[in-house]
Design a protein around this motif. Structure first.
Motif, PDB file in Angstrom:
ATOM      1  N   ARG A  36       0.761  -1.173  -0.068  1.00 54.06           N
ATOM      2  CA  ARG A  36      -0.035   0.020   0.241  1.00 54.06           C
ATOM      3  C   ARG A  36       0.911   1.403  -0.017  1.00 54.06           C
ATOM      4  NH1 ARG A  36      -3.750   0.998   5.180  1.00 54.06           N
ATOM      5  NH2 ARG A  36      -3.762   3.003   4.176  1.00 54.06           N
ATOM      6  N   GLN A  37       0.278   2.255  -0.555  1.00 57.61           N
ATOM      7  CA  GLN A  37       1.147   3.537  -0.761  1.00 57.61           C
ATOM      8  C   GLN A  37       0.383   4.496  -0.183  1.00 57.61           C
ATOM      9  OE1 GLN A  37       2.088   4.882  -4.621  1.00 57.61           O
ATOM     10  NE2 GLN A  37       3.989   5.890  -4.008  1.00 57.61           N
ATOM     11  N   ASP A  38       0.925   5.276   0.706  1.00 52.60           N
ATOM     12  CA  ASP A  38       0.444   6.328   1.412  1.00 52.60           C
ATOM     13  C   ASP A  38       1.501   7.440   1.467  1.00 52.60           C
ATOM     14  OD1 ASP A  38      -0.497   3.604   3.090  1.00 52.60           O
ATOM     15  OD2 ASP A  38      -2.249   5.025   2.564  1.00 52.60           O
ATOM     16  N   PRO A  39       0.767   8.766   1.392  1.00 52.88           N
ATOM     17  CA  PRO A  39       1.806   9.943   1.578  1.00 52.88           C
ATOM     18  C   PRO A  39       2.483   9.954   2.855  1.00 52.88           C
ATOM     19  CG  PRO A  39      -0.464  10.787   0.981  1.00 52.88           C
ATOM     20  CD  PRO A  39      -0.669   9.293   1.174  1.00 52.88           C
ATOM     21  N   GLY A  40       3.852  10.053   2.542  1.00 59.33           N
ATOM     22  CA  GLY A  40       4.814  10.156   3.797  1.00 59.33           C
ATOM     23  C   GLY A  40       5.130   8.811   4.456  1.00 59.33           C
ATOM     24  N   HIS A  41       4.577   7.844   3.731  1.00 61.54           N
ATOM     25  CA  HIS A  41       4.979   6.182   4.246  1.00 61.54           C
ATOM     26  C   HIS A  41       5.504   5.671   3.171  1.00 61.54           C
ATOM     27  CE1 HIS A  41       3.062   6.437   8.074  1.00 61.54           C
ATOM     28  NE2 HIS A  41       2.277   7.286   7.652  1.00 61.54           N
ATOM     29  N   GLY A  42       5.593   6.061   1.868  1.00 60.98           N
ATOM     30  CA  GLY A  42       6.247   5.246   0.837  1.00 60.98           C
ATOM     31  C   GLY A  42       5.436   4.040   0.497  1.00 60.98           C
ATOM     32  N   LEU A  43       6.045   2.990   0.177  1.00 63.46           N
ATOM     33  CA  LEU A  43       5.479   1.707  -0.176  1.00 63.46           C
ATOM     34  C   LEU A  43       5.525   0.966   1.155  1.00 63.46           C
ATOM     35  CD1 LEU A  43       7.133   1.588  -3.736  1.00 63.46           C
ATOM     36  CD2 LEU A  43       4.521   1.287  -3.231  1.00 63.46           C
ATOM     37  N   ARG A  44       4.619   0.249   1.547  1.00 60.67           N
ATOM     38  CA  ARG A  44       4.482  -0.704   2.701  1.00 60.67           C
ATOM     39  C   ARG A  44       4.022  -1.986   2.386  1.00 60.67           C
ATOM     40  NH1 ARG A  44       1.954   2.601   7.653  1.00 60.67           N
ATOM     41  NH2 ARG A  44       0.468   3.261   5.960  1.00 60.67           N
ATOM     42  N   LEU A  45       4.972  -3.008   2.774  1.00 58.62           N
ATOM     43  CA  LEU A  45       4.462  -4.315   2.331  1.00 58.62           C
ATOM     44  C   LEU A  45       3.261  -4.911   3.268  1.00 58.62           C
ATOM     45  CD1 LEU A  45       5.130  -6.877   0.548  1.00 58.62           C
ATOM     46  CD2 LEU A  45       6.545  -7.421   2.352  1.00 58.62           C
ATOM     47  N   ILE A  46       2.163  -5.303   2.458  1.00 60.54           N
ATOM     48  CA  ILE A  46       1.153  -6.060   3.234  1.00 60.54           C
ATOM     49  C   ILE A  46       1.265  -7.432   3.602  1.00 60.54           C
ATOM     50  CG2 ILE A  46      -1.606  -6.166   3.249  1.00 60.54           C
ATOM     51  CD1 ILE A  46      -1.584  -3.896   1.240  1.00 60.54           C
ATOM     52  N   HIS A  47       1.442  -8.110   2.227  1.00 59.74           N
ATOM     53  CA  HIS A  47       1.475  -9.621   2.274  1.00 59.74           C
ATOM     54  C   HIS A  47       2.319  -9.871   1.086  1.00 59.74           C
ATOM     55  CE1 HIS A  47      -1.169 -11.214   5.399  1.00 59.74           C
ATOM     56  NE2 HIS A  47      -2.012 -10.211   5.212  1.00 59.74           N
ATOM     57  N   TYR A  48       2.972 -11.008   0.923  1.00 52.41           N
ATOM     58  CA  TYR A  48       3.763 -11.643  -0.109  1.00 52.41           C
ATOM     59  C   TYR A  48       3.389 -13.009  -0.457  1.00 52.41           C
ATOM     60  CZ  TYR A  48       7.521 -13.122   2.774  1.00 52.41           C
ATOM     61  OH  TYR A  48       8.273 -13.698   3.712  1.00 52.41           O
ATOM     62  N   SER A  49       3.757 -13.745  -1.375  1.00 52.62           N
ATOM     63  CA  SER A  49       3.573 -14.815  -1.799  1.00 52.62           C
ATOM     64  C   SER A  49       4.789 -15.388  -2.440  1.00 52.62           C
ATOM     65  CB  SER A  49       2.416 -15.212  -2.626  1.00 52.62           C
ATOM     66  OG  SER A  49       2.345 -16.874  -3.101  1.00 52.62           O
ATOM     67  N   TYR A  50       5.248 -16.752  -2.172  1.00 54.60           N
ATOM     68  CA  TYR A  50       6.425 -17.374  -2.650  1.00 54.60           C
ATOM     69  C   TYR A  50       5.914 -18.627  -3.341  1.00 54.60           C
ATOM     70  CZ  TYR A  50       6.283 -19.325   2.080  1.00 54.60           C
ATOM     71  OH  TYR A  50       6.087 -19.794   3.328  1.00 54.60           O
ATOM     72  N   GLY A  51       4.856 -18.937  -3.816  1.00 58.77           N
ATOM     73  CA  GLY A  51       4.404 -19.811  -4.488  1.00 58.77           C
ATOM     74  C   GLY A  51       2.930 -20.218  -4.285  1.00 58.77           C
ATOM     75  N   VAL A  52       2.220 -21.091  -5.100  1.00 62.85           N
ATOM     76  CA  VAL A  52       0.761 -21.376  -4.777  1.00 62.85           C
ATOM     77  C   VAL A  52       0.431 -21.730  -3.597  1.00 62.85           C
ATOM     78  CG1 VAL A  52      -1.068 -22.898  -5.631  1.00 62.85           C
ATOM     79  CG2 VAL A  52       0.435 -21.743  -7.267  1.00 62.85           C
ATOM     80  N   LYS A  53      -0.468 -21.218  -2.873  1.00 59.69           N
ATOM     81  CA  LYS A  53      -0.842 -21.529  -1.267  1.00 59.69           C
ATOM     82  C   LYS A  53       0.137 -20.982  -0.413  1.00 59.69           C
ATOM     83  CE  LYS A  53      -4.339 -24.906  -2.224  1.00 59.69           C
ATOM     84  NZ  LYS A  53      -4.700 -24.502  -3.524  1.00 59.69           N
ATOM     85  N   ASP A  54       1.390 -20.543  -0.899  1.00 59.05           N
ATOM     86  CA  ASP A  54       2.277 -19.958   0.202  1.00 59.05           C
ATOM     87  C   ASP A  54       2.422 -18.677   0.233  1.00 59.05           C
ATOM     88  OD1 ASP A  54       4.301 -22.473  -1.378  1.00 59.05           O
ATOM     89  OD2 ASP A  54       3.438 -22.750   0.660  1.00 59.05           O
ATOM     90  N   THR A  55       2.161 -18.145   1.496  1.00 59.50           N
ATOM     91  CA  THR A  55       1.881 -16.668   1.579  1.00 59.50           C
ATOM     92  C   THR A  55       2.520 -16.328   2.767  1.00 59.50           C
ATOM     93  OG1 THR A  55      -0.353 -16.540   2.424  1.00 59.50           O
ATOM     94  CG2 THR A  55      -0.119 -16.417   0.208  1.00 59.50           C
ATOM     95  N   ASP A  56       2.654 -15.087   3.170  1.00 56.14           N
ATOM     96  CA  ASP A  56       3.480 -14.519   4.414  1.00 56.14           C
ATOM     97  C   ASP A  56       3.116 -13.044   4.661  1.00 56.14           C
ATOM     98  OD1 ASP A  56       6.567 -15.522   6.153  1.00 56.14           O
ATOM     99  OD2 ASP A  56       4.575 -14.907   6.945  1.00 56.14           O
ATOM    100  N   LYS A  57       3.100 -12.735   5.915  1.00 57.56           N
ATOM    101  CA  LYS A  57       2.794 -11.313   6.238  1.00 57.56           C
ATOM    102  C   LYS A  57       4.028 -10.432   6.159  1.00 57.56           C
ATOM    103  CE  LYS A  57      -0.536 -12.813   9.833  1.00 57.56           C
ATOM    104  NZ  LYS A  57      -1.136 -12.696  11.391  1.00 57.56           N
ATOM    105  N   GLY A  58       3.538  -9.221   5.935  1.00 57.73           N
ATOM    106  CA  GLY A  58       4.414  -8.158   5.651  1.00 57.73           C
ATOM    107  C   GLY A  58       4.360  -7.160   6.838  1.00 57.73           C
ATOM    108  N   GLU A  59       4.704  -6.070   6.441  1.00 55.13           N
ATOM    109  CA  GLU A  59       4.832  -4.844   7.798  1.00 55.13           C
ATOM    110  C   GLU A  59       3.445  -4.590   8.277  1.00 55.13           C
ATOM    111  OE1 GLU A  59       6.752  -1.548   6.370  1.00 55.13           O
ATOM    112  OE2 GLU A  59       6.586  -0.389   7.897  1.00 55.13           O
ATOM    113  N   VAL A  60       2.567  -4.423   7.384  1.00 55.73           N
ATOM    114  CA  VAL A  60       1.126  -3.826   7.414  1.00 55.73           C
ATOM    115  C   VAL A  60      -0.034  -4.661   7.380  1.00 55.73           C
ATOM    116  CG1 VAL A  60       1.980  -1.541   7.725  1.00 55.73           C
ATOM    117  CG2 VAL A  60       1.153  -2.633   5.487  1.00 55.73           C
ATOM    118  N   SER A  61       0.105  -5.953   7.794  1.00 53.70           N
ATOM    119  CA  SER A  61      -0.808  -6.943   7.571  1.00 53.70           C
ATOM    120  C   SER A  61      -2.095  -7.196   8.019  1.00 53.70           C
ATOM    121  CB  SER A  61      -0.246  -8.562   7.517  1.00 53.70           C
ATOM    122  OG  SER A  61       0.210  -8.657   8.985  1.00 53.70           O
TER     123      SER A  61
END
Lengths: 113, 113
Positions: A36-61
């Motif tokens: 997500r991108q908000d003024p003054g915060h740049g880009l903050r990672l919410i979630h990511y995936s490293y394969g089908v059905k494989d996901t993990d939390k980011g900074e602002v999940s």
């Protein structure tokens, strides 16, 4: 543009409603990201995936969930949207053949009233 | 330790001048430092990147200077043009470990004609 599309591109919704954003890629990349991108915060990672059905939390999940049932699609869901989730959401992929660079989609502007 | 600081928040430069944006990091394990350029309504796009084994990298009018001991790196845009007006983000990652990127908050550059 690394073959990344996002839908919808714009959405206005009301507090408390569920919202799903879609990221679609055509080049079989293993890693996909939601920021997500908000003024003054740049880009903050919410979630990511490293394969089908494989996901993990980011900074602002908190308040977000994701799913990846097939390689090409990575879905971001706001189970009950709040005004604090008004933002621009970007999907990205990691391209291993190009130094693990991240390439971004065009973004989705979400407004929660 | 994961934070990347970026300054200035905004920058106004005359056409033909030099634009300089600075970033600083804490985590000495970071080994990859890209810069992204974002135009309004678009996703961020990779501009130039550097590894800590070199002190400078130049691509056209864009140069990254890297100071490993100070844990700082900067983007220099020579002969700035109105078309360079955009938001610039620095980032850092432990690319060798496939780690996620940490982004600075961004700098909005305006180049006056």
């Amino acid at each position: 543009d690394a073959g990344i599309t996002q839908s919808p591109r714009h959405k206005v919704t009301e507090t408390g409603t569920p919202v799903t954003l879609r990221c679609h890629q055509t080049e079989n990349h293993r890693y996909m990201y939601w920021y997500r991108q908000d003024p003054g915060h740049g880009l903050r990672l919410i979630h990511y995936s490293y394969g089908v059905k494989d996901t993990d939390k980011g900074e602002v999940s908190d308040g977000y969930s994701v799913s990846r049932s097939k390689t090409e699609d990575f879905l971001l869901t706001l189970e009950s949207a709040t005004s604090s989730q008004t933002s621009v959401y970007f999907c990205a992929i990691r391209e291993r053949s190009r130094n693990n660079e991240q390439f971004f989609g065009p973004g989705t502007r979400l407004t929660v009233l | 330790q994961q934070q990347v600081k970026q300054s200035p928040q905004s920058l106004i430069v005359q056409k033909g001048g030099i634009s300089i944006i600075n970033c600083a990091y804490e985590n000495t394990a970071f080994d990859y430092f890209p810069w992204y350029q974002q135009f309004p309504g678009k996703g961020p796009a990779l501009l130039i990147a550097i590894r800590p084994d070199v002190s400078e990298k130049k691509e056209g009018r864009f140069t990254i200077s890297f100071n490993k001991s100070a844990k700082q790196f900067s983007l220099h845009i020579m002969d700035s043009q109105p078309g360079d007006s955009a938001t610039y983000f620095c980032a850092a990652s432990m690319i060798g470990y496939g780690q996620n990127f940490v982004f600075g908050p961004g700098t909005r550059l305006s180049v006056l004609p």
